[in-house]
Enzyme design. Structure first.
Site, short mmCIF file in Angstrom:
data_model
loop_
_atom_site.label_atom_id
_atom_site.label_comp_id
_atom_site.label_asym_id
_atom_site.label_seq_id
_atom_site.Cartn_x
_atom_site.Cartn_y
_atom_site.Cartn_z
N LYS A 176 -5.09 6.56 10.38
CA LYS A 176 -5.25 7.89 11.09
C LYS A 176 -6.38 8.00 11.31
O LYS A 176 -6.81 8.83 12.40
CB LYS A 176 -4.67 9.10 10.06
N TYR B 35 -6.95 14.06 6.05
CA TYR B 35 -7.75 13.29 5.68
C TYR B 35 -8.20 12.33 6.42
O TYR B 35 -8.67 11.28 5.96
CB TYR B 35 -7.01 12.86 4.26
C1 HXC Z 1 4.77 0.45 -1.80
C2 HXC Z 1 5.96 -0.15 -0.28
C3 HXC Z 1 6.70 0.99 -0.27
C4 HXC Z 1 6.32 1.79 -1.48
C5 HXC Z 1 7.54 0.17 1.38
N1 HXC Z 1 6.45 -0.64 0.89
N2 HXC Z 1 7.43 1.37 0.76
N3 HXC Z 1 5.03 -0.43 -1.02
N4 HXC Z 1 5.31 1.64 -2.19
N5 HXC Z 1 6.97 3.21 -1.34
C6 HXC Z 1 6.16 -2.16 1.27
C7 HXC Z 1 7.37 -2.94 1.26
O1 HXC Z 1 7.34 -3.60 -0.32
C8 HXC Z 1 6.97 -4.06 2.44
O2 HXC Z 1 5.80 -4.76 1.81
C9 HXC Z 1 6.11 -3.15 3.46
O3 HXC Z 1 5.87 -1.96 2.74
C10 HXC Z 1 7.25 -3.03 4.46
O4 HXC Z 1 8.45 -2.27 3.97
P1 HXC Z 1 9.69 -2.17 4.86
O5 HXC Z 1 10.72 -1.27 4.12
O6 HXC Z 1 10.20 -3.54 5.27
O7 HXC Z 1 9.11 -1.62 6.19
P2 HXC Z 1 9.99 -0.66 7.14
O8 HXC Z 1 11.46 -0.93 7.16
O9 HXC Z 1 9.10 -0.95 8.39
O10 HXC Z 1 9.53 0.69 6.94
C11 HXC Z 1 8.15 1.49 7.11
C12 HXC Z 1 7.95 2.42 5.88
C13 HXC Z 1 9.12 3.27 5.64
C14 HXC Z 1 6.69 2.99 6.35
C15 HXC Z 1 7.79 1.52 4.67
O11 HXC Z 1 8.71 4.27 4.80
C16 HXC Z 1 9.40 4.03 7.02
O12 HXC Z 1 9.99 3.53 7.84
N6 HXC Z 1 8.72 5.37 7.07
C17 HXC Z 1 8.82 6.21 8.34
C18 HXC Z 1 8.84 7.51 7.84
C19 HXC Z 1 7.78 8.07 7.16
O13 HXC Z 1 7.10 7.27 6.45
N7 HXC Z 1 7.51 9.40 7.19
C20 HXC Z 1 6.34 9.98 6.49
C21 HXC Z 1 5.34 10.25 7.45
S1 HXC Z 1 4.18 11.47 6.85
P3 HXC Z 1 6.16 -6.35 1.67
O14 HXC Z 1 4.77 -6.77 1.00
O15 HXC Z 1 7.36 -6.39 0.81
O16 HXC Z 1 6.37 -7.06 3.04
C22 HXC Z 1 2.74 11.25 7.29
C23 HXC Z 1 1.63 12.40 7.04
C24 HXC Z 1 1.13 12.56 5.70
O17 HXC Z 1 2.20 10.24 7.67
C25 HXC Z 1 0.42 14.08 5.40
C26 HXC Z 1 1.55 14.87 4.53
C27 HXC Z 1 0.83 15.88 3.87
#
Ligand code: HXC
Length: 283
Positions: free
Chosen positions: A164, A148
């Protein structure tokens, strides 16, 4: 299919290489003779992944770093070059994503994803590009985007879609700008490949996961080996004349927007054929 030494003499950094698709690509590169550097935020994951990677017999090291931190990334590049003597390839794989209605996103949520995906890819690419240009050394950058990233974007993953798309623009912009330095910049757009990181965040229920399958003409999710093979090809000398490309690998999912594709989901293929025959007879 590949010769065992396809990536011999390569030293490749894979961001987010401690798990998921990053680790699968790292394993394939190591199997084909490359020395491997992986980085990420979770040391335990990186340590475990390094042990698994070492089984292929090449030099492997892990680096604990957050791709959002430009200066820390610079220090990591210095360490890698010191530890391995050189760096020839970078895979920008580290990503973040979650499902959310866009009106409910907080600015912090939007920023977190843009920082990881877009700024993180820029941070690594900028340090690596500068190193290669100063050294007058050819090199290879592979960006993992999504299907996407162009055309339709995607509902419910707005920060990821925006980021992306930016990474894809960076891929093409730098492929042209840095082509003169012998630096290739390409991208892969994977469809759904099961990983814990993506699945727990993006596929909330089994029912959802099953329904999602219907969108994929191949009728299945991707196998990590399939993606790793493509990445290995693109990082190898076999793809030396290829730059600025984004290769989709998704079992045909991206094509599901074709104007009449949906009628397949209205009735079975057999009934559909019958309906087509009746329409023909009516003419
Ligand atoms: C809404 C959210 C949320 C959720 C976090 N936030 N999760 N908002 N829904 N599910 C918000 C929080 O409230 C916060 O906002 C801000 O995001 C930062 O959150 P933190 O937890 O403090 O951040 P951090 O520890 O840095 O974590 C980053 C993250 C986490 C992205 C939120 O999930 C992570 O580390 N992910 C890494 C792995 C990952 O996501 N893998 C998937 C990739 S797949 P505020 O306003 O409170 O500051 C991909 C391909 C897709 O990309 C294609 C698939 C088919």
């Amino acid at each position: 299919m590949f010769k065992e030494d396809t990536l011999k003499n390569e030293v490749i950094l894979i961001t987010g290489g401690g798990s998921g698709l990053g680790l699968s690509m790292a394993k394939k590169f190591a199997e084909l003779g490359a020395d491997i550097a992986i980085c990420g935020r979770t040391e335990k994951k990186l340590e475990k992944a390094t042990e698994e990677l070492k089984e292929f017999g090449t030099h492997v090291r892990w680096y604990s770093v957050d791709v959002r931190d430009y200066d820390a990334i610079g220090e990591m590049f210095d360490s890698i070059i010191n530890d391995f003597g050189k760096l020839t390839g970078l895979v920008n794989n580290a990503a973040g994503n979650f499902l959310s209605a866009s009106e409910d996103l907080s600015p912090g949520g939007f920023k977190a994803i843009v920082d990881i995906v877009l700024h993180g890819s820029f941070n690594c690419t900028h340090h690596f590009g500068n190193y290669l240009i100063k050294q007058k050394q050819r090199g290879n950058i592979l960006n993992i985007v999504t299907t996407y990233a162009e055309d339709a974007g995607s509902a419910f993953v707005l920060p990821s879609a925006c980021s992306k798309a930016g990474v894809l623009a960076m891929t093409r912009s730098l492929a042209y700008e840095w082509g003169t330095y012998g630096i290739r910049v390409n991208a892969i757009a994977p469809g759904p490949f099961p990983t814990e990181g993506a699945w727990t965040r993006l596929f909330p229920t089994k029912k959802f996961e099953k329904k999602y399958l219907k969108k994929i003409p191949a009728g299945r999710y991707g196998d990590h080996e399939e993606l790793a093979n493509l990445a290995a090809f693109m990082m190898s000398d076999m793809a030396n004349y290829m730059t600025g490309e984004c290769v989709t690998i998704d079992g045909g999912e991206k094509l599901s927007g074709g104007q009449f594709n949906f009628i397949d989901s209205v009735m079975s293929r057999g009934k559909l054929k019958l309906a087509f025959k009746m329409l023909k007879m009516k003419k």
